[in-house]
Write a protein that holds these residues in place. Structure first.
Motif: not given
Length: 212
Positions: A33-37, A66-71
């Motif tokens: 998931t891309k994290i958007v503040e 890199n602003k994404k939840v780790v996989q």
């Protein structure tokens, strides 16, 4: 001071950090998931400053990259377990020498919960079992290194517990018996083998899910 007042008195960033971390660990915010503040701030009802500080901490722990939840990849998994095998193997050896009797009793309790508890209780008991042994190393740098990896370790621990890895509790009992017998060499080897079995099992699950 009641619990609600305690919650309110804690820094906003710490509250936000715990909410985001728990949502990632529970799968509510899935890997990739891309994290958007701005979106997180709106969804959780915090200003952007505590959200930004939370994300920095989650990045430090390896849950956001890199602003994404780790996989976690197979390589990430292998790297993590290589470190754990080295550090926790040493810790088990130290525990055989230094672990006090009351901690031995707690280890035994953790094993019993591991056999009879609910999923959440088993998760907590598993974490506590390993935590007690790591603390026995008395090495603050080692303890901090494992602590920093705790959230990622949780993700893999969940895989091991939810998928019922064979002999998990038997191995904990064998490690406990070696520590109780003050046999450092056996405790170290058993811990290393235990974590290697965790790694092999997680790799199997990862491989199975990627082929579906």
């Amino acid at each position: 001071m009641n619990r609600n007042n305690k919650e309110k008195s804690r820094p906003a960033y710490h509250q936000a950090y715990e909410v985001i971390r728990d949502r990632i660990l529970n799968g509510d915010i899935p890997g990739g998931t891309k994290i958007v503040e701005e979106k997180l701030a709106t969804d959780l009802g915090y200003s952007r400053t505590p959200i930004r500080e939370s994300l920095r901490q989650l990045g430090y722990e390896g849950l956001i990259v890199n602003k994404k939840v780790v996989q976690p990849t197979e390589k990430d998994l292998r790297n993590l377990f290589q470190v754990r095998i080295l550090l926790e193997g040493f810790s088990a050896q130290s525990a055989a020498t230094y672990l006090p009797e009351e901690d031995l009793t707690t280890l035994s309790e953790c094993i019993n919960i591991g056999r009879e508890g609910t999923i959440n209780e088993i998760m907590e008991a598993n974490e506590r079992f390993h935590e007690i042994i790591v603390q026995a190393s008395g090495n603050s740098i080692m303890i901090d290194t494992i602590d920093r990896m705790k959230s990622i370790i949780y993700l893999f621990r969940k895989t091991v517990v939810l998928h019922n890895r064979p002999r998990l509790n038997d191995e904990h009992e064998e490690i406990y018996e070696a520590i109780k017998a003050r046999d450092g060499q056996a405790a170290e080897l058993l811990m290393k083998n235990h974590l290697q079995a965790d790694l092999d099992f997680c790799l199997h699950i990862l491989s199975s899910s990627s082929h579906k």
